[in-house]
Design an enzyme around this catalytic site. Structure first.
Site, PDB file in Angstrom:
ATOM      1  N   GLU A  71      30.982 -87.629 -25.824  1.00  0.00           N
ATOM      2  CA  GLU A  71      32.291 -87.051 -25.501  1.00  0.00           C
ATOM      3  C   GLU A  71      33.162 -87.153 -26.748  1.00  0.00           C
ATOM      4  O   GLU A  71      33.135 -88.165 -27.455  1.00  0.00           O
ATOM      5  CB  GLU A  71      32.938 -87.801 -24.339  1.00  0.00           C
ATOM      6  CG  GLU A  71      34.363 -87.346 -24.007  1.00  0.00           C
ATOM      7  CD  GLU A  71      34.964 -88.132 -22.839  1.00  0.00           C
ATOM      8  OE1 GLU A  71      34.207 -88.470 -21.906  1.00  0.00           O
ATOM      9  OE2 GLU A  71      36.191 -88.411 -22.866  1.00  0.00           O
ATOM     10  N   GLU A  74      44.380 -87.387 -26.425  1.00  0.00           N
ATOM     11  CA  GLU A  74      44.707 -87.931 -25.113  1.00  0.00           C
ATOM     12  C   GLU A  74      46.062 -88.617 -25.196  1.00  0.00           C
ATOM     13  O   GLU A  74      46.398 -89.233 -26.216  1.00  0.00           O
ATOM     14  CB  GLU A  74      43.661 -88.937 -24.634  1.00  0.00           C
ATOM     15  CG  GLU A  74      42.396 -88.315 -24.086  1.00  0.00           C
ATOM     16  CD  GLU A  74      41.473 -89.350 -23.478  1.00  0.00           C
ATOM     17  OE1 GLU A  74      41.366 -89.408 -22.237  1.00  0.00           O
ATOM     18  OE2 GLU A  74      40.857 -90.096 -24.266  1.00  0.00           O
TER      19      GLU A  74
END
Length: 292
Positions: A168, A173
């Site tokens: 990933e 974020e």
């Protein structure tokens, strides 16, 4: 799952000695056992790859309505998404729409499916799947406790197995209770957050929810590098070992979403008074790596 290969080093002997060695090994002897050496890392070389100056794939959001079906698909549902998230992802124009030159993903406080919030998770899976290259996204983020926007990448084929085995890449974020601290992270079987070994960098960027900023990944066979507003904030170099450390040699796709709550986003609760909250995206651009 692929198994770690071991190289067996045997010294050649004359036939009688070889026979004796074989008998000793079979009977559990120590000195006659084959010598087993661990695999050596493959030396990685940074070729200083460049990227094409013109985007191979992009969405400038210069249209109105739903996101272009030729470029975007949706992940749908309210399963918690492995993180105890509280939103139901829909394909409604109320949660994902294009207008005024930008894409807007809106998280709302409302009953949706079996959840108390609705939002959207847009994906390029099977529409833009890439191996290496540069991706840049210009975005303005939501704010407030309980918001968890992300610009990230997942493997399209999961060649090494389910998460985190196939990797990933989190280009951006942000959790609303920790305003303006923006994170770039990669996960793999050897390096991921549940065993606290993830490769991650955090940078304070004032005004991520009041102004647009750029979030970028430069991905080559040698390294994954992250940039916020053109400044390098992250680097993870391929160690040349196994897929457990570096599964980033397969094609990935892009995801854009705003989650509500969850193990990280909701760690300090959800403030229901802040909704609706939105992430606005000015553009998404992919530039192909120039092989050499």
């Amino acid at each position: 799952m692929p198994l770690l290969k071991k190289t067996v080093m045997l010294t050649f002997f004359t036939a009688p000695i070889a026979l004796l060695l074989s008998l000793t090994s079979c009977s559990g002897g120590g000195e006659g056992d084959p010598i087993i050496t661990p695999p050596k890392p493959v030396e990685q070389v940074d070729k200083n790859w460049k990227f094409e100056s013109t985007a191979t794939w992009s969405d400038e959001f210069d249209y109105d309505g739903l996101p272009a079906t030729a470029k975007w698909d949706y992940d749908l549902g309210g399963s918690g998404w492995g993180n105890n998230e509280k939103q139901n992802y829909t394909n409604s124009i109320a949660n994902g729409s294009v207008g005024n030159g930008m894409l807007t993903i809106t998280a709302k406080k409302e009953s949706s499916g079996s959840m108390a919030y609705s939002s959207a998770r847009l994906v390029t899976r099977n529409k833009m799947d890439v191996l290496y290259g540069r991706i840049e996204v210009k975005a303005k983020l939501p704010s407030g406790k309980g918001t968890w926007p992300a610009i990230w990448m997942l493997p399209t084929d999961r060649a090494y197995g389910d998460w985190p085995k196939s990797g990933e890449i989190d280009i951006m974020e942000h959790v609303g209770y920790d305003q303006d601290n923006v994170h770039f992270t990669t996960h793999s079987e050897a390096y991921y957050f549940k065993i606290n070994t993830q490769k991650s960098s955090t940078k304070k960027i004032a005004g991520v929810s009041t102004a647009f900023h750029t979030y970028r990944v430069d991905w080559t066979p040698y390294a994954i590098r992250g940039y916020f507003d053109g400044e390098k904030v992250f680097e993870f170099v391929n160690e040349g070992k196994t897929y457990k450390e570096w599964p980033f040699d397969k094609r990935f796709h892009l995801l854009l979403n705003v989650a509500v709550g969850g193990d990280w986003g909701g760690a300090q609760g959800i403030d229901d008074t802040i909704f609706p909250q939105k992430m606005e995206i000015d553009y998404v651009r992919y530039f192909k790596m120039i092989d050499q």
